[in-house]
Design a protein around this motif. Structure first.
Motif, short mmCIF file in Angstrom:
data_model
loop_
_atom_site.label_atom_id
_atom_site.label_comp_id
_atom_site.label_asym_id
_atom_site.label_seq_id
_atom_site.Cartn_x
_atom_site.Cartn_y
_atom_site.Cartn_z
N LEU A 145 0.81 -1.22 0.00
CA LEU A 145 0.00 0.00 0.00
C LEU A 145 0.84 1.27 0.00
CD1 LEU A 145 -2.69 -0.87 2.73
CD2 LEU A 145 -2.94 -1.01 0.26
N ALA A 146 2.15 1.13 0.16
CA ALA A 146 3.00 2.28 0.47
C ALA A 146 2.94 3.38 -0.59
CB ALA A 146 4.44 1.83 0.69
N ASP A 147 3.03 3.01 -1.85
CA ASP A 147 3.04 4.05 -2.89
C ASP A 147 1.72 4.82 -2.95
OD1 ASP A 147 5.63 3.45 -3.60
OD2 ASP A 147 5.05 2.06 -5.21
N ALA A 148 0.62 4.11 -2.79
CA ALA A 148 -0.69 4.77 -2.78
C ALA A 148 -0.83 5.68 -1.56
CB ALA A 148 -1.81 3.74 -2.80
N ILE A 149 -0.27 5.26 -0.43
CA ILE A 149 -0.30 6.09 0.77
C ILE A 149 0.47 7.38 0.55
CG2 ILE A 149 0.50 6.24 3.17
CD1 ILE A 149 -0.12 3.23 3.42
N MET A 150 1.64 7.28 -0.07
CA MET A 150 2.44 8.48 -0.33
C MET A 150 1.70 9.47 -1.22
SD MET A 150 5.23 8.12 1.44
CE MET A 150 4.18 7.25 2.62
N TRP A 167 9.64 9.03 4.83
CA TRP A 167 8.26 8.81 5.26
C TRP A 167 7.73 7.48 4.74
CZ3 TRP A 167 6.68 11.73 9.09
CH2 TRP A 167 7.42 12.89 9.34
N ARG A 168 8.18 7.10 3.55
CA ARG A 168 7.78 5.79 3.04
C ARG A 168 8.36 4.69 3.93
NH1 ARG A 168 8.37 1.47 -0.28
NH2 ARG A 168 6.82 1.18 -1.94
N ASN A 169 9.61 4.88 4.35
CA ASN A 169 10.24 3.91 5.25
C ASN A 169 9.50 3.83 6.59
OD1 ASN A 169 12.16 3.33 3.34
ND2 ASN A 169 13.77 4.58 4.27
N MET A 170 9.07 5.00 7.09
CA MET A 170 8.35 5.00 8.36
C MET A 170 7.09 4.15 8.27
SD MET A 170 6.78 8.15 10.64
CE MET A 170 8.37 8.92 10.98
N VAL A 171 6.37 4.29 7.16
CA VAL A 171 5.14 3.52 6.97
C VAL A 171 5.44 2.03 6.88
CG1 VAL A 171 3.27 3.01 5.35
CG2 VAL A 171 3.85 5.37 5.88
N THR A 172 6.38 1.67 6.03
CA THR A 172 6.60 0.24 5.76
C THR A 172 7.22 -0.49 6.95
OG1 THR A 172 8.75 0.69 4.71
CG2 THR A 172 6.80 0.60 3.28
N ARG A 173 7.81 0.24 7.87
CA ARG A 173 8.39 -0.39 9.05
C ARG A 173 7.42 -0.47 10.23
NH1 ARG A 173 14.51 2.13 8.18
NH2 ARG A 173 14.77 1.16 6.12
N GLN A 174 6.21 0.04 10.03
CA GLN A 174 5.18 -0.18 11.04
C GLN A 174 4.77 -1.66 11.01
OE1 GLN A 174 4.05 2.07 13.15
NE2 GLN A 174 5.03 3.86 12.26
N GLU A 175 4.25 -2.13 12.15
CA GLU A 175 3.77 -3.51 12.19
C GLU A 175 2.43 -3.62 11.48
OE1 GLU A 175 4.52 -6.06 15.52
OE2 GLU A 175 5.35 -4.39 16.67
N ASN A 176 2.27 -4.70 10.74
CA ASN A 176 1.02 -4.90 9.99
C ASN A 176 -0.20 -4.88 10.91
OD1 ASN A 176 2.40 -5.13 7.55
ND2 ASN A 176 2.56 -7.35 7.69
#
Length: 262
Positions: A145-150, A167-176
């Motif tokens: 979902l990361a690109d759509a979130i950005m 900021w993309r890294n911050m999102v993708t490193r969150q726990e699912n």
């Protein structure tokens, strides 16, 4: 770095400024941690007691199994503020943080004397939309979902900068489970009626290019509260405190002064 045990979850929190300063509590958005507010903090008036925290499933807080309820997120925040002895704060909530603000003000008006509803609404999206996102996270991870979130979070100019990767890294490193759990909380929330019953100073902030909570949606929510103010930050998306921290901090400072908090 400090942890507070609510009994259900351990919240990572941070307090900056003097113990006797006027308290300002910040609650960040889905998929971010308390670093969301770093760009604006040096620009705020000195002497404030700044309180930030990572909601459950985010940042350095613990991550219970999904789903979560909005009531649980509000209760987490309430318990932390009681633990810290916070009363009569100005509460600044962005996105899901703004939903937490509305729920907390409805439940415990002694904790909040004024609030800022930034890039948020009384109701965000539809249960079907959130169900699709939760399914995608559970099956393919946040990366899917990361690109759509950005695209929803940032205007085109910012997406062209190297900082986007942070900021993309911050999102993708969150726990699912944290992302899915809080998505479920948003999905189940409709605060139109309780928010319409609130009577306290309120400032709404929107980003003109926000793909998650467009300006009209933010305005519709703050207009539920008599006497509220509203401000659009141009050429910004869902996180205007990141894209234009100078204007965001100035608008927030003006509001703090207008309610006698500085």
């Amino acid at each position: 770095m400090k942890l507070f045990d609510t009994g259900d979850v351990r919240l990572h929190y941070r307090v900056d400024g003097p113990d006797d300063g006027a308290p300002v509590v910040f609650a960040n958005s889905l998929g971010t941690d308390m670093r969301l507010w770093d760009p604006i903090l040096p620009l705020l008036p000195k002497g404030l007691r700044i309180i930030r925290f990572d909601k459950r499933g985010h940042g350095l807080s613990t991550c219970p199994p999904a789903p979560y309820s909005m009531g649980a997120l509000v209760s987490d925040t309430e318990k932390l503020m009681d633990f810290l002895g916070v009363k009569d704060s100005v509460f600044v909530g962005l996105s899901i943080g703004g939903m937490i603000a509305q729920g907390l003000a409805t439940k415990r008006l002694d904790l909040i004397r004024a609030m800022v509803l930034s890039n948020t609404a009384a109701k965000i999206g539809t249960p079907e939309m959130w169900a699709d996102r939760i399914k995608a996270v559970q099956e393919n991870g946040i990366e899917s979902l990361a690109d759509a979130i950005m695209e929803r979070w940032f205007a085109a100019d910012f997406r062209a900068t190297p900082e986007l990767e942070l900021w993309r890294n911050m999102v993708t490193r969150q726990e699912n489970d944290g992302y899915a759990g809080c998505s479920a909380a948003i999905s189940g929330t409709d605060f139109y009626t309780p928010t319409a019953g609130l009577r306290l100073p309120c400032l709404g902030i929107a980003g003109s290019e926000d793909g998650s909570t467009p300006p009209d949606l933010v305005r519709e929510t703050v207009d539920l509260i008599p006497g509220s103010k509203f401000h659009i930050i141009r050429k910004t998306g869902h996180l205007p405190c990141v894209e234009n921290p100078v204007e965001y901090a100035q608008v927030l400072t003006d509001f703090l002064k207008s309610v006698g908090h500085v």
